[in-house]
Design an enzyme around this catalytic site. Structure first.
Site, PDB file in Angstrom:
ATOM      1  N   TYR A  39      38.442  15.279 -16.305  1.00 54.17           N
ATOM      2  CA  TYR A  39      39.676  15.216 -17.088  1.00 54.17           C
ATOM      3  C   TYR A  39      40.713  14.344 -16.382  1.00 54.17           C
ATOM      4  O   TYR A  39      41.390  13.514 -17.011  1.00 54.17           O
ATOM      5  CB  TYR A  39      40.218  16.633 -17.287  1.00 54.17           C
ATOM      6  CG  TYR A  39      41.453  16.727 -18.149  1.00 54.17           C
ATOM      7  CD1 TYR A  39      41.360  16.681 -19.540  1.00 54.17           C
ATOM      8  CD2 TYR A  39      42.716  16.871 -17.576  1.00 54.17           C
ATOM      9  CE1 TYR A  39      42.504  16.779 -20.326  1.00 54.17           C
ATOM     10  CE2 TYR A  39      43.849  16.969 -18.360  1.00 54.17           C
ATOM     11  CZ  TYR A  39      43.738  16.918 -19.731  1.00 54.17           C
ATOM     12  OH  TYR A  39      44.875  17.009 -20.508  1.00 54.17           O
ATOM     13  N   ASN A  48      46.753  12.138 -30.300  1.00 55.37           N
ATOM     14  CA  ASN A  48      46.744  11.652 -28.925  1.00 55.37           C
ATOM     15  C   ASN A  48      47.400  12.653 -27.983  1.00 55.37           C
ATOM     16  O   ASN A  48      48.403  13.278 -28.335  1.00 55.37           O
ATOM     17  CB  ASN A  48      47.469  10.312 -28.836  1.00 55.37           C
ATOM     18  CG  ASN A  48      46.819   9.259 -29.719  1.00 55.37           C
ATOM     19  OD1 ASN A  48      45.616   9.310 -29.963  1.00 55.37           O
ATOM     20  ND2 ASN A  48      47.606   8.310 -30.197  1.00 55.37           N
ATOM     21  N   ILE A  49      46.868  12.754 -26.779  1.00 56.65           N
ATOM     22  CA  ILE A  49      47.446  13.658 -25.779  1.00 56.65           C
ATOM     23  C   ILE A  49      48.240  12.887 -24.729  1.00 56.65           C
ATOM     24  O   ILE A  49      48.705  13.468 -23.757  1.00 56.65           O
ATOM     25  CB  ILE A  49      46.361  14.516 -25.106  1.00 56.65           C
ATOM     26  CG1 ILE A  49      45.410  13.661 -24.261  1.00 56.65           C
ATOM     27  CG2 ILE A  49      45.588  15.331 -26.136  1.00 56.65           C
ATOM     28  CD1 ILE A  49      44.447  14.470 -23.402  1.00 56.65           C
ATOM     29  N   HIS A  65      46.598  18.037 -30.480  1.00 55.62           N
ATOM     30  CA  HIS A  65      45.509  18.288 -29.526  1.00 55.62           C
ATOM     31  C   HIS A  65      46.005  18.510 -28.101  1.00 55.62           C
ATOM     32  O   HIS A  65      45.207  18.558 -27.169  1.00 55.62           O
ATOM     33  CB  HIS A  65      44.508  17.124 -29.545  1.00 55.62           C
ATOM     34  CG  HIS A  65      43.757  17.027 -30.824  1.00 55.62           C
ATOM     35  ND1 HIS A  65      43.267  15.836 -31.315  1.00 55.62           N
ATOM     36  CD2 HIS A  65      43.415  17.973 -31.731  1.00 55.62           C
ATOM     37  CE1 HIS A  65      42.659  16.056 -32.476  1.00 55.62           C
ATOM     38  NE2 HIS A  65      42.730  17.345 -32.745  1.00 55.62           N
TER      39      HIS A  65
END
Length: 240
Positions: A57, A85-86, A102
């Site tokens: 991640y 989008n994060i 998200h």
């Protein structure tokens, strides 16, 4: 007064130097040495192999945390917006009321059972020792050799493949915005995730016209769809 809802995907952030999800160097194309991205980005992987999960991640998402917004994000700053989008670039561009459906790389929560809304904290990425990445991440995220502990360990604020939309991710507000829209504009998305399918179904049921903006737009089953084969920046320049 018109109420256009914009729903954005990874294509909007590509001009900021952030990979899309399914391109050659995409987030869902490149995994770890031992797992596919679809195996990595799961709650199960976080629980059973947290060092591998957090390192992946960090390398695939967090390393882009200091990238800046592009013209599309600034144009969307005062718009009714749901983003998949994060990267948090819409917030950096000034949108104070967007839904990051998200999650966001700049935030974490306590590890908890799915369902309740829990507090979100600023992510402690500045504390990471990249020379000892896995050990450092486990320490920062308060994960012992026994694995993540409920209400004790930290978890990235991100919706994973084997998780479901909850109020933590503002799913009810997102659906409400979809039902209230009189037009939806999808920008830079492949329609391959649940939230876009949900929006598309609501648009069909309520006869809400949609526009699809993408260099390679996905064709959908909707009689009132208009396609713009271009990037988000090109679309904005066209309508400005």
């Amino acid at each position: 007064m018109s109420n256009t809802l914009y729903i954005t995907g990874a294509g909007v952030s590509s001009a900021s130097g952030i990979p899309t999800f399914r391109g050659e160097d995409g987030f869902w194309t490149i995994g770890s040495n031992n797992y596919t991205p679809q195996e990595m980005a799961t709650r199960a992987m976080y629980q059973h192999n947290p060092a591998e999960f957090l390192a992946w991640y960090y390398k695939r998402f967090v390393t882009y945390r200091n990238h800046g917004p592009n013209g599309a994000h600034f144009w969307l700053a005062d718009k009714n917006l749901i983003t998949q989008n994060i990267d948090g670039l819409d917030g950096k561009a000034g949108n104070q009321n967007y839904i990051s459906i998200h999650g966001r790389i700049d935030e974490v929560t306590l590890f908890h059972e799915q369902g309740p809304v829990v507090e979100r904290f600023k992510a402690p990425w500045h504390e990471v020792d990249e020379q000892n990445l896995k050990a450092s991440l486990l320490d920062i995220f308060k994960i012992s050799k026994h694995g993540p502990e409920l209400n004790m360990s930290l978890k990235p604020y991100v919706l994973l493949f084997d998780e479901f939309y909850t109020e933590l991710y503002q799913i009810s507000e997102a659906q409400e915005r979809m039902f209230e829209a009189d037009k939806m504009v999808f920008m830079g998305t492949s329609f391959s995730v649940n939230i876009t399918q949900m929006a598309l179904e609501i648009a069909r049921q309520n006869q809400i016209p949609i526009e699809i903006v993408d260099p390679n737009p996905a064709h959908v089953m909707h009689s009132q769809a208009t396609y713009h084969q271009m990037t988000a920046l090109e679309y904005i320049e066209k309508i400005a």
